[in-house]
Write a protein that holds these residues in place. Structure first.
Motif, PDB file in Angstrom:
ATOM      1  N   LYS A 208       1.066  -8.151   6.898  1.00 60.16           N
ATOM      2  CA  LYS A 208       0.119  -7.253   6.238  1.00 60.16           C
ATOM      3  C   LYS A 208       0.903  -6.076   5.668  1.00 60.16           C
ATOM      4  CE  LYS A 208      -3.461  -5.997   8.746  1.00 60.16           C
ATOM      5  NZ  LYS A 208      -4.657  -6.659   8.211  1.00 60.16           N
ATOM      6  N   ASP A 209       0.707  -5.789   4.389  1.00 55.86           N
ATOM      7  CA  ASP A 209       1.351  -4.644   3.748  1.00 55.86           C
ATOM      8  C   ASP A 209       0.355  -3.485   3.713  1.00 55.86           C
ATOM      9  OD1 ASP A 209       3.249  -3.106   2.403  1.00 55.86           O
ATOM     10  OD2 ASP A 209       3.728  -4.686   0.962  1.00 55.86           O
ATOM     11  N   ILE A 210       0.857  -2.296   3.440  1.00 54.02           N
ATOM     12  CA  ILE A 210       0.009  -1.110   3.329  1.00 54.02           C
ATOM     13  C   ILE A 210       0.227  -0.427   1.991  1.00 54.02           C
ATOM     14  CG2 ILE A 210      -0.036  -0.679   5.825  1.00 54.02           C
ATOM     15  CD1 ILE A 210       1.972   1.674   5.206  1.00 54.02           C
ATOM     16  N   ARG A 211      -0.782   0.317   1.576  1.00 51.40           N
ATOM     17  CA  ARG A 211      -0.622   1.233   0.444  1.00 51.40           C
ATOM     18  C   ARG A 211      -0.452   2.629   1.048  1.00 51.40           C
ATOM     19  NH1 ARG A 211      -4.838  -2.337  -1.589  1.00 51.40           N
ATOM     20  NH2 ARG A 211      -4.027  -3.539  -3.369  1.00 51.40           N
ATOM     21  N   ARG A 212       0.769   3.096   1.079  1.00 52.67           N
ATOM     22  CA  ARG A 212       1.099   4.347   1.764  1.00 52.67           C
ATOM     23  C   ARG A 212       0.318   5.526   1.202  1.00 52.67           C
ATOM     24  NH1 ARG A 212       2.113   5.829   6.383  1.00 52.67           N
ATOM     25  NH2 ARG A 212       3.739   4.239   6.594  1.00 52.67           N
ATOM     26  N   LYS A 231     -11.039   1.768   1.067  1.00 53.59           N
ATOM     27  CA  LYS A 231     -10.226   2.536   0.120  1.00 53.59           C
ATOM     28  C   LYS A 231      -8.960   1.797  -0.322  1.00 53.59           C
ATOM     29  CE  LYS A 231     -11.687   7.259   1.039  1.00 53.59           C
ATOM     30  NZ  LYS A 231     -11.249   8.639   1.309  1.00 53.59           N
ATOM     31  N   GLY A 232      -8.636   0.687   0.356  1.00 54.42           N
ATOM     32  CA  GLY A 232      -7.476  -0.105  -0.052  1.00 54.42           C
ATOM     33  C   GLY A 232      -6.225   0.153   0.744  1.00 54.42           C
ATOM     34  N   ALA A 233      -6.370   0.470   2.031  1.00 53.79           N
ATOM     35  CA  ALA A 233      -5.196   0.748   2.867  1.00 53.79           C
ATOM     36  C   ALA A 233      -4.275  -0.457   2.985  1.00 53.79           C
ATOM     37  CB  ALA A 233      -5.641   1.199   4.258  1.00 53.79           C
ATOM     38  N   ASP A 239       2.893  -6.093  -2.834  1.00 60.18           N
ATOM     39  CA  ASP A 239       1.941  -5.265  -3.567  1.00 60.18           C
ATOM     40  C   ASP A 239       1.795  -3.887  -2.934  1.00 60.18           C
ATOM     41  OD1 ASP A 239      -0.102  -5.164  -5.745  1.00 60.18           O
ATOM     42  OD2 ASP A 239      -1.504  -4.881  -4.077  1.00 60.18           O
ATOM     43  N   GLY A 240       2.534  -3.655  -1.845  1.00 59.85           N
ATOM     44  CA  GLY A 240       2.375  -2.409  -1.111  1.00 59.85           C
ATOM     45  C   GLY A 240       3.670  -1.655  -0.922  1.00 59.85           C
ATOM     46  N   SER A 241       3.751  -0.928   0.184  1.00 64.06           N
ATOM     47  CA  SER A 241       4.824   0.030   0.404  1.00 64.06           C
ATOM     48  C   SER A 241       5.902  -0.429   1.383  1.00 64.06           C
ATOM     49  CB  SER A 241       4.219   1.346   0.931  1.00 64.06           C
ATOM     50  OG  SER A 241       3.203   1.814   0.078  1.00 64.06           O
ATOM     51  N   LEU A 242       5.658  -1.506   2.125  1.00 62.10           N
ATOM     52  CA  LEU A 242       6.611  -1.924   3.147  1.00 62.10           C
ATOM     53  C   LEU A 242       7.721  -2.802   2.571  1.00 62.10           C
ATOM     54  CD1 LEU A 242       4.238  -2.720   6.153  1.00 62.10           C
ATOM     55  CD2 LEU A 242       5.430  -0.585   5.612  1.00 62.10           C
ATOM     56  N   ASP A 243       8.881  -2.715   3.193  1.00 63.09           N
ATOM     57  CA  ASP A 243      10.047  -3.498   2.779  1.00 63.09           C
ATOM     58  C   ASP A 243      10.072  -4.793   3.587  1.00 63.09           C
ATOM     59  OD1 ASP A 243      12.502  -4.605   2.181  1.00 63.09           O
ATOM     60  OD2 ASP A 243      13.646  -2.769   2.522  1.00 63.09           O
ATOM     61  N   PRO A 273      -8.810 -12.744  -4.578  1.00 66.82           N
ATOM     62  CA  PRO A 273      -8.065 -13.390  -3.493  1.00 66.82           C
ATOM     63  C   PRO A 273      -7.001 -14.387  -3.947  1.00 66.82           C
ATOM     64  CG  PRO A 273     -10.367 -13.220  -2.905  1.00 66.82           C
ATOM     65  CD  PRO A 273     -10.276 -12.775  -4.330  1.00 66.82           C
ATOM     66  N   LEU A 274      -7.304 -15.217  -4.935  1.00 71.46           N
ATOM     67  CA  LEU A 274      -6.303 -16.193  -5.367  1.00 71.46           C
ATOM     68  C   LEU A 274      -5.099 -15.489  -5.982  1.00 71.46           C
ATOM     69  CD1 LEU A 274      -5.208 -18.992  -5.894  1.00 71.46           C
ATOM     70  CD2 LEU A 274      -6.663 -19.130  -7.947  1.00 71.46           C
ATOM     71  N   GLU A 275      -5.351 -14.504  -6.813  1.00 70.24           N
ATOM     72  CA  GLU A 275      -4.250 -13.753  -7.427  1.00 70.24           C
ATOM     73  C   GLU A 275      -3.395 -13.077  -6.357  1.00 70.24           C
ATOM     74  OE1 GLU A 275      -3.878  -9.630  -9.975  1.00 70.24           O
ATOM     75  OE2 GLU A 275      -5.526 -10.999 -10.462  1.00 70.24           O
ATOM     76  N   MET A 276      -4.049 -12.458  -5.379  1.00 70.45           N
ATOM     77  CA  MET A 276      -3.312 -11.774  -4.322  1.00 70.45           C
ATOM     78  C   MET A 276      -2.586 -12.765  -3.422  1.00 70.45           C
ATOM     79  SD  MET A 276      -3.860  -8.767  -5.288  1.00 70.45           S
ATOM     80  CE  MET A 276      -3.038  -7.835  -3.999  1.00 70.45           C
ATOM     81  N   ALA A 277      -3.206 -13.907  -3.157  1.00 75.95           N
ATOM     82  CA  ALA A 277      -2.551 -14.926  -2.334  1.00 75.95           C
ATOM     83  C   ALA A 277      -1.282 -15.426  -3.014  1.00 75.95           C
ATOM     84  CB  ALA A 277      -3.512 -16.083  -2.076  1.00 75.95           C
ATOM     85  N   ARG A 278      -1.355 -15.637  -4.310  1.00 81.62           N
ATOM     86  CA  ARG A 278      -0.167 -16.073  -5.059  1.00 81.62           C
ATOM     87  C   ARG A 278       0.935 -15.015  -5.007  1.00 81.62           C
ATOM     88  NH1 ARG A 278      -3.552 -18.863  -9.995  1.00 81.62           N
ATOM     89  NH2 ARG A 278      -2.982 -21.050  -9.541  1.00 81.62           N
ATOM     90  N   LYS A 279       0.543 -13.759  -5.153  1.00 76.81           N
ATOM     91  CA  LYS A 279       1.525 -12.669  -5.128  1.00 76.81           C
ATOM     92  C   LYS A 279       2.186 -12.586  -3.751  1.00 76.81           C
ATOM     93  CE  LYS A 279       0.797  -8.839  -7.343  1.00 76.81           C
ATOM     94  NZ  LYS A 279       0.314  -7.498  -7.805  1.00 76.81           N
ATOM     95  N   GLY A 280       1.371 -12.660  -2.699  1.00 77.85           N
ATOM     96  CA  GLY A 280       1.913 -12.598  -1.346  1.00 77.85           C
ATOM     97  C   GLY A 280       2.814 -13.769  -1.036  1.00 77.85           C
ATOM     98  N   HIS A 281       2.425 -14.960  -1.464  1.00 78.29           N
ATOM     99  CA  HIS A 281       3.235 -16.152  -1.210  1.00 78.29           C
ATOM    100  C   HIS A 281       4.569 -16.070  -1.936  1.00 78.29           C
ATOM    101  CE1 HIS A 281       4.453 -20.447  -1.429  1.00 78.29           C
ATOM    102  NE2 HIS A 281       3.887 -20.495  -0.239  1.00 78.29           N
TER     103      HIS A 281
END
Length: 305
Positions: A208-212, A231-233, A239-243, A273-281
């Motif tokens: 799980k990534d976060i939006r800092r 709010k999109g934490a 897509d987020g702030s973690l390395d 969800p599909l777009e985000m799933a593709r990005k995460g994968h």
């Protein structure tokens, strides 16, 4: 070393926030996860708890059960009562060949209470943690003996949230650990130090990534965990702030093998969800390669990339 990539259905249907749910069927959720490249999915509210019914659906999309949440009440409850509460899920997960049941402690938790500010979460004394640790260790030992191990999920707004709370819990328990980088980062913990300190107990990983910027702007005296989610934490890796390259390399260096599960609850309208799933994968494939993992399917056959 081998890694398997899974995803949680919370990107499609949020069990705590109906307004953050996409109106898709189980079949469509599994289809999208498969199209994105995942070979495992954790369970959710639209999953039938019967492999005779679910098995053919999973097979159609090349997906296996890679875990799933259990809302535990052991902090205040009785072990025998919890055995009864978990029995159906345990039987189902054994039949499904799942790697573990994700144990989330919900007793005294405010994670599902929209009106409860983050700052009001329960804080346990060391004596309470010690008693709780003995109880959940006995429960985890029993579950493993039945053929289905637990993996303990530290969680925002729950009894074991912060790095210090996790350290104390690990000191007084022997239960296997689910490492969730997003929850630990949200709680202000050092995710790399948690891996260093507790890697020997990590049996399941949520990526799980976060939006800092969202988290830093929260007012914990007024806003709840669910407010933060709205709010999109949280978001997917990449897509987020973690390395995640550093995180996955650290896990690889400690010899972790097994499932890496994307679990990122957020608004499915703003974040399809599909777009985000593709990005995460895609991001996980990149960092797995950098860390020296071989990504395999749920049946340990190499995934076609």
């Amino acid at each position: 070393m081998k890694a398997k990539l899974g995803i949680a259905p919370i990107a499609w249907w949020n069990d705590d926030l109906a307004e953050l749910s996409d109106d898709v069927s189980l079949e469509e959720c599994l289809r999208q996860a498969s199209v994105a490249g995942f070979t495992g999915m954790e369970t959710g509210r639209r999953f039938p708890m019967d492999m005779k019914e679910l098995g053919p659906i999973l097979d159609r999309f090349g997906i296996s059960v890679c875990g799933g949440w259990f809302s535990g009440l052991l902090l205040d409850g009785d072990i025998e009562a919890e055995k009864d509460r978990i029995a159906q899920q345990m039987e189902f997960f054994i039949a499904a060949g799942a790697p573990c049941i994700v144990y989330g402690e919900t007793a005294r938790s405010i994670q599902g209470v929209r009106s409860a500010p983050l700052a009001t979460k329960v804080k346990l004394s060391e004596a309470e943690v010690e008693a709780y640790g003995r109880k959940i260790s006995d429960f985890a030992d029993w579950a493993a003996a039945q053929g289905m191990p637990l993996s303990y999920h530290h969680h925002m707004a729950a009894a074991v949230e912060t790095e210090a709370e996790l350290d104390l819990f690990m000191k007084h328990s022997s239960v296997p650990l689910l490492f969730d980088a997003g929850h630990m980062a949200f709680a202000g913990g050092d995710v790399m130090r948690v891996i260093e300190n507790h890697h020997a107990r990590i049996t399941h990983v949520h990526t799980k990534d976060i939006r800092r910027e969202v988290i830093d702007a929260l007012d914990s005296t007024k806003e709840s965990f669910l407010d933060a989610v709205i709010k999109g934490a949280f978001t997917v890796p990449g897509d987020g702030s973690l390395d995640f390259e550093a995180i996955v390399k650290a896990l690889a260096a400690k010899g972790y093998e097994g499932w890496f599960v994307v679990e990122a609850e957020q608004d499915p309208v703003a974040n399809p969800p599909l777009e985000m799933a593709r990005k995460g994968h895609a991001e996980l494939l990149r960092v797995m390669d950098a860390a020296g993992y071989e990504v395999v399917g749920s049946d340990l056959e190499e995934v076609t990339r």
